[in-house]
Write a protein that holds these residues in place. Structure first.
Motif, PDB file in Angstrom:
ATOM      1  N   ARG A 422       0.830  -1.207   0.000  1.00  0.00           N
ATOM      2  CA  ARG A 422       0.000   0.000   0.000  1.00  0.00           C
ATOM      3  C   ARG A 422       0.863   1.256   0.000  1.00  0.00           C
ATOM      4  NH1 ARG A 422      -2.997  -2.976   4.749  1.00  0.00           N
ATOM      5  NH2 ARG A 422      -4.409  -4.305   3.584  1.00  0.00           N
ATOM      6  N   ILE A 423       1.905   1.223   0.809  1.00  0.00           N
ATOM      7  CA  ILE A 423       2.765   2.417   0.896  1.00  0.00           C
ATOM      8  C   ILE A 423       3.506   2.627  -0.424  1.00  0.00           C
ATOM      9  CG2 ILE A 423       4.762   3.392   2.077  1.00  0.00           C
ATOM     10  CD1 ILE A 423       3.780   1.998   4.600  1.00  0.00           C
ATOM     11  N   MET A 424       3.909   1.544  -1.080  1.00  0.00           N
ATOM     12  CA  MET A 424       4.549   1.691  -2.389  1.00  0.00           C
ATOM     13  C   MET A 424       3.568   2.258  -3.404  1.00  0.00           C
ATOM     14  SD  MET A 424       6.828  -1.795  -2.590  1.00  0.00           S
ATOM     15  CE  MET A 424       7.490  -1.384  -4.191  1.00  0.00           C
ATOM     16  N   ALA A 425       2.284   1.903  -3.269  1.00  0.00           N
ATOM     17  CA  ALA A 425       1.275   2.477  -4.169  1.00  0.00           C
ATOM     18  C   ALA A 425       1.151   3.976  -3.955  1.00  0.00           C
ATOM     19  CB  ALA A 425      -0.078   1.790  -3.938  1.00  0.00           C
ATOM     20  N   MET A 426       1.113   4.405  -2.663  1.00  0.00           N
ATOM     21  CA  MET A 426       1.048   5.844  -2.381  1.00  0.00           C
ATOM     22  C   MET A 426       2.302   6.537  -2.897  1.00  0.00           C
ATOM     23  SD  MET A 426      -0.680   6.153   1.413  1.00  0.00           S
ATOM     24  CE  MET A 426       0.504   5.091   2.192  1.00  0.00           C
ATOM     25  N   SER A 427       3.461   5.897  -2.709  1.00  0.00           N
ATOM     26  CA  SER A 427       4.707   6.496  -3.183  1.00  0.00           C
ATOM     27  C   SER A 427       4.698   6.655  -4.697  1.00  0.00           C
ATOM     28  CB  SER A 427       5.882   5.625  -2.739  1.00  0.00           C
ATOM     29  OG  SER A 427       7.092   6.146  -3.220  1.00  0.00           O
ATOM     30  N   THR A 428       4.075   5.690  -5.411  1.00  0.00           N
ATOM     31  CA  THR A 428       3.985   5.781  -6.874  1.00  0.00           C
ATOM     32  C   THR A 428       3.205   7.012  -7.290  1.00  0.00           C
ATOM     33  OG1 THR A 428       4.107   3.379  -7.076  1.00  0.00           O
ATOM     34  CG2 THR A 428       3.178   4.597  -8.943  1.00  0.00           C
ATOM     35  N   VAL A 429       2.122   7.331  -6.549  1.00  0.00           N
ATOM     36  CA  VAL A 429       1.329   8.532  -6.861  1.00  0.00           C
ATOM     37  C   VAL A 429       2.204   9.767  -6.797  1.00  0.00           C
ATOM     38  CG1 VAL A 429      -0.600   9.982  -6.152  1.00  0.00           C
ATOM     39  CG2 VAL A 429      -0.814   7.499  -6.067  1.00  0.00           C
ATOM     40  N   HIS A 430       2.918   9.908  -5.671  1.00  0.00           N
ATOM     41  CA  HIS A 430       3.720  11.128  -5.495  1.00  0.00           C
ATOM     42  C   HIS A 430       4.891  11.174  -6.474  1.00  0.00           C
ATOM     43  CE1 HIS A 430       1.727  12.740  -1.917  1.00  0.00           C
ATOM     44  NE2 HIS A 430       1.516  11.477  -1.583  1.00  0.00           N
ATOM     45  N   GLU A 431       5.471  10.011  -6.781  1.00  0.00           N
ATOM     46  CA  GLU A 431       6.579  10.001  -7.723  1.00  0.00           C
ATOM     47  C   GLU A 431       6.116  10.458  -9.104  1.00  0.00           C
ATOM     48  OE1 GLU A 431       8.465   6.236  -8.011  1.00  0.00           O
ATOM     49  OE2 GLU A 431       9.995   6.915  -9.423  1.00  0.00           O
ATOM     50  N   MET A 432       4.965   9.929  -9.556  1.00  0.00           N
ATOM     51  CA  MET A 432       4.444  10.362 -10.853  1.00  0.00           C
ATOM     52  C   MET A 432       4.032  11.819 -10.813  1.00  0.00           C
ATOM     53  SD  MET A 432       2.242   7.152 -12.335  1.00  0.00           S
ATOM     54  CE  MET A 432       2.150   7.954 -13.923  1.00  0.00           C
ATOM     55  N   MET A 433       3.559  12.285  -9.643  1.00  0.00           N
ATOM     56  CA  MET A 433       3.094  13.665  -9.535  1.00  0.00           C
ATOM     57  C   MET A 433       4.243  14.650  -9.738  1.00  0.00           C
ATOM     58  SD  MET A 433       0.165  15.082  -9.178  1.00  0.00           S
ATOM     59  CE  MET A 433      -0.832  13.849  -8.380  1.00  0.00           C
ATOM     60  N   TYR A 434       5.387  14.397  -9.051  1.00  0.00           N
ATOM     61  CA  TYR A 434       6.453  15.397  -9.203  1.00  0.00           C
ATOM     62  C   TYR A 434       7.269  15.200 -10.475  1.00  0.00           C
ATOM     63  CZ  TYR A 434       9.972  12.084  -7.237  1.00  0.00           C
ATOM     64  OH  TYR A 434      10.793  11.029  -6.995  1.00  0.00           O
ATOM     65  N   GLN A 435       7.072  14.058 -11.172  1.00  0.00           N
ATOM     66  CA  GLN A 435       7.715  13.877 -12.462  1.00  0.00           C
ATOM     67  C   GLN A 435       6.889  14.440 -13.613  1.00  0.00           C
ATOM     68  OE1 GLN A 435       8.432   9.665 -12.723  1.00  0.00           O
ATOM     69  NE2 GLN A 435      10.331   9.750 -11.538  1.00  0.00           N
ATOM     70  N   SER A 436       5.610  14.749 -13.341  1.00  0.00           N
ATOM     71  CA  SER A 436       4.732  15.254 -14.393  1.00  0.00           C
ATOM     72  C   SER A 436       4.928  16.748 -14.579  1.00  0.00           C
ATOM     73  CB  SER A 436       3.266  14.951 -14.042  1.00  0.00           C
ATOM     74  OG  SER A 436       2.898  15.676 -12.895  1.00  0.00           O
ATOM     75  N   GLU A 437       4.379  17.259 -15.701  1.00  0.00           N
ATOM     76  CA  GLU A 437       4.507  18.685 -15.999  1.00  0.00           C
ATOM     77  C   GLU A 437       3.668  19.537 -15.080  1.00  0.00           C
ATOM     78  OE1 GLU A 437       5.368  18.184 -20.806  1.00  0.00           O
ATOM     79  OE2 GLU A 437       3.594  19.248 -20.079  1.00  0.00           O
ATOM     80  N   THR A 438       2.591  18.990 -14.540  1.00  0.00           N
ATOM     81  CA  THR A 438       1.746  19.720 -13.609  1.00  0.00           C
ATOM     82  C   THR A 438       1.522  18.886 -12.378  1.00  0.00           C
ATOM     83  OG1 THR A 438      -0.468  20.585 -13.208  1.00  0.00           O
ATOM     84  CG2 THR A 438      -0.276  18.913 -14.910  1.00  0.00           C
ATOM     85  N   ILE A 439       1.560  19.512 -11.175  1.00  0.00           N
ATOM     86  CA  ILE A 439       1.389  18.785  -9.924  1.00  0.00           C
ATOM     87  C   ILE A 439      -0.074  18.634  -9.564  1.00  0.00           C
ATOM     88  CG2 ILE A 439       3.585  19.627  -9.057  1.00  0.00           C
ATOM     89  CD1 ILE A 439       1.983  21.562  -7.312  1.00  0.00           C
TER      90      ILE A 439
END
Length: 574
Positions: A422-439
């Motif tokens: 579950r924590i890795m899933a949450m971490s995936t959200v934030h990782e994709m968020m700060y790698q994207s062009e918009t947060i």
């Protein structure tokens, strides 16, 4: 019209012509000065608004981090079973690794402290009068409090709380986390703000909980100026206004109301004020300078024309008039081309050229200011990505804490693996968020593929097929949805295998009339019968139901050629 006027001499006529030829340039200077002032005022307001929007996103990340921390703690067995001794160990270790918190504690249904990460908060202290304690005990879930002086270290703080429930869903107390307001100063000291710019944060009552830079006229813990507070009390969640602050300086104020959810009342107001003179002073300085230049040029031209008015200056005069006309039409590169600086006409030409140079300098200064604003925006984006990175690190700390729990209990191994996923899933959200062009949003097709990869790394024999529309979701929707998909994939990997030992999973996601639909299907034996849809029998399905309610969705379970789980929830506007 000119026939009605009588000029006593050619010298007078020539002087009038020179003056008239400079009038268009004077109009341009005044007009451009007014436009420059309006442009600077708009730039100042826009800059204040952009700063506030950036800071509000920082605050949302902070509140989301607190929520995820409390939510993760609330589902641990020691918290659902009321094991206060184990709770003390868990939250004490968590507090050591998260210095931004003053304290983390648990209170019972009477509001008395039962477990505290800090030894300075004694067991049995009654916190029932705290606003966030009362609301959490009333079953409101995750709530924010108000400005307080914490019992621990008597530090200025802001509290959050989460309703604590037993395995049966009964309210058994409250989890609280008290956030250290001094952390804001560490974050905001890194911002490069214009001179006399102020940044303030108030709670829902208008009490100033943070002010930067510190001023005796704006003490923390006191109400902000009434007129500014009233100006923010409208239906809009953000806006700008102009007013004099408590220190007597007039500023353009931009504000943003911060809510825990779209339906809840604001619990914080972020206000940024930039002095009005930052907009008026540069434009007035340039306007006065150019007016002086044009006045000097006009005076000089009249004097020269009065001395040499009898000399035929037709061609040169035409050049002067043509140059002024080009400048009036916006061609600031136009020059007279007259190099005879000894004659009066040559000096007039020099004055007009100097005026054009001044206008070009003003254009250069404006472009420079816009470039500085663009660089400042890039720096703020970098800061926001750093904040997301900090959230990811905090989740890794929670994962370490769960490993410690695993060492103390022989029956928690599978539970620890589930929470790790579950924590890795949450971490995936934030990782994709700060790698994207918009947060502010995340692409669901890429996101579901990433989640499937995470689950495949933990469970063998899992084949996942993703069919998703190009949807974008907010961070508030993506984190709960990540946990839901993670739980369903884990359930499929464990219980949805076909006779050949392979769990084949199909994930489909689409939208219709403003609602998103998610379907997760395997081709295994299906759910055991009988099964009560509204009474999940294991922690994973309970978490699916709880998270579905959090995003306003409805979940359904069925067994049609395998286990099928459907979820429908309203899409937020991004």
């Amino acid at each position: 019209m000119l026939k009605k006027f009588h000029f006593s001499s050619f010298k007078t006529l020539f002087s009038v012509i020179v003056v008239l030829s400079l009038v268009p340039a004077l109009v341009i200077i005044i007009w451009t000065g007014v436009e420059h002032g309006s442009s600077l005022e708009k730039s100042v307001r826009d800059e204040a608004f952009r700063q506030v929007e950036t800071l509000s996103m920082v605050q949302r990340v902070i509140s989301q981090s607190v929520y995820q921390t409390l939510m993760t703690l609330s589902i641990l067995p020691s918290f659902t079973d009321g094991d206060y001794e184990t709770q003390n160990m868990v939250i004490s270790d968590l507090l050591k690794k998260n210095p931004e918190f003053v304290n983390i504690s648990t209170v019972d249904t009477q509001g008395r402290v039962r477990a505290s990460a800090s030894p300075n908060l004694e067991t049995g202290i009654d916190l029932s009068q705290r606003r966030h304690i009362r609301e959490a005990l009333a079953g409101k879930g995750f709530v924010a409090g108000e400005f307080i002086i914490a019992y621990v270290d008597q530090e200025q703080s802001f509290p959050f709380a989460l309703t604590l429930r037993s395995r049966e869903g009964e309210i058994i107390g409250v989890l609280t986390a008290v956030y250290r307001l001094s952390v804001y100063r560490t974050i905001f000291d890194r911002l490069e703000l214009p001179e006399e710019t102020i940044l303030g944060i108030t709670d829902f009552q208008g009490i100033r909980i943070f002010f930067h830079p510190r001023k005796e006229t704006n003490p923390e813990g006191k109400l902000i100026k009434q007129s500014v507070w009233q100006g923010m009390q409208n239906t809009a969640d953000s806006g700008t206004l102009a007013d004099a602050g408590s220190d007597g300086i007039r500023r353009f104020y931009a504000y943003r109301k911060i809510r825990l959810s779209p339906e809840s009342d604001p619990y914080l107001y972020i206000v940024l004020g930039i002095p009005e003179r930052n907009a008026t002073r540069p434009s007035l300085r340039i306007l006065y300078r150019n007016l002086i230049l044009i006045a000097a040029a006009a005076l000089l031209s009249i004097v020269i024309s009065s001395v040499l008015g009898h000399i035929s200056l037709g061609r040169k005069l035409k050049n002067l008039i043509l140059t002024v006309k080009q400048i009036r039409e916006g061609d600031l590169s136009a020059r007279t081309g007259i190099v005879d600086s000894k004659s009066e006409v040559g000096q007039v030409a020099d004055a007009i050229d100097n005026m054009a140079n001044s206008l070009e300098e003003w254009n250069f200064e404006r472009d420079k200011a816009e470039r500085i604003l663009s660089e400042a925006l890039a720096e703020r984006e970098t800061l926001l990505k750093e904040v997301h990175h900090r959230v990811k690190n905090n989740m890794q700390l929670i994962l370490s804490l769960l490993h410690l729990e695993q060492q103390n209990s022989s029956s928690i191994e599978d539970f620890s693996l589930q929470l790790e996923n579950r924590i890795m899933a949450m971490s995936t959200v934030h990782e994709m968020m700060y790698q994207s062009e918009t947060i502010a949003e995340i692409n669901m097709e890429d996101f579901l593929e990433r989640l499937g990869s995470v689950t495949r790394n933990l469970y063998a024999g899992l084949v996942i097929d993703v069919q998703a529309e190009q949807l974008v979701l907010t961070l508030e929707e993506a984190v709960p949805l990540a946990l839901i998909v993670n739980e369903l994939l884990t359930n499929c990997a464990k219980y949805g295998k076909s006779p050949d030992g392979v769990a084949r999973v199909n994930i489909a996601m689409g939208s219709d009339a403003g609602n998103a639909t998610l379907t997760v299907r395997d081709y295994g034996p299906g759910f055991p019968e009988p099964r009560e849809e509204n009474n999940p029998t294991n922690l994973g399905m309970l978490l699916v139901s709880t998270l579905s309610e959090q995003i306003g969705g409805k979940v359904s379970f069925s067994s049609r050629e395998g286990a099928v789980v459907g979820l429908s929830f309203p899409l937020q506007k991004v």
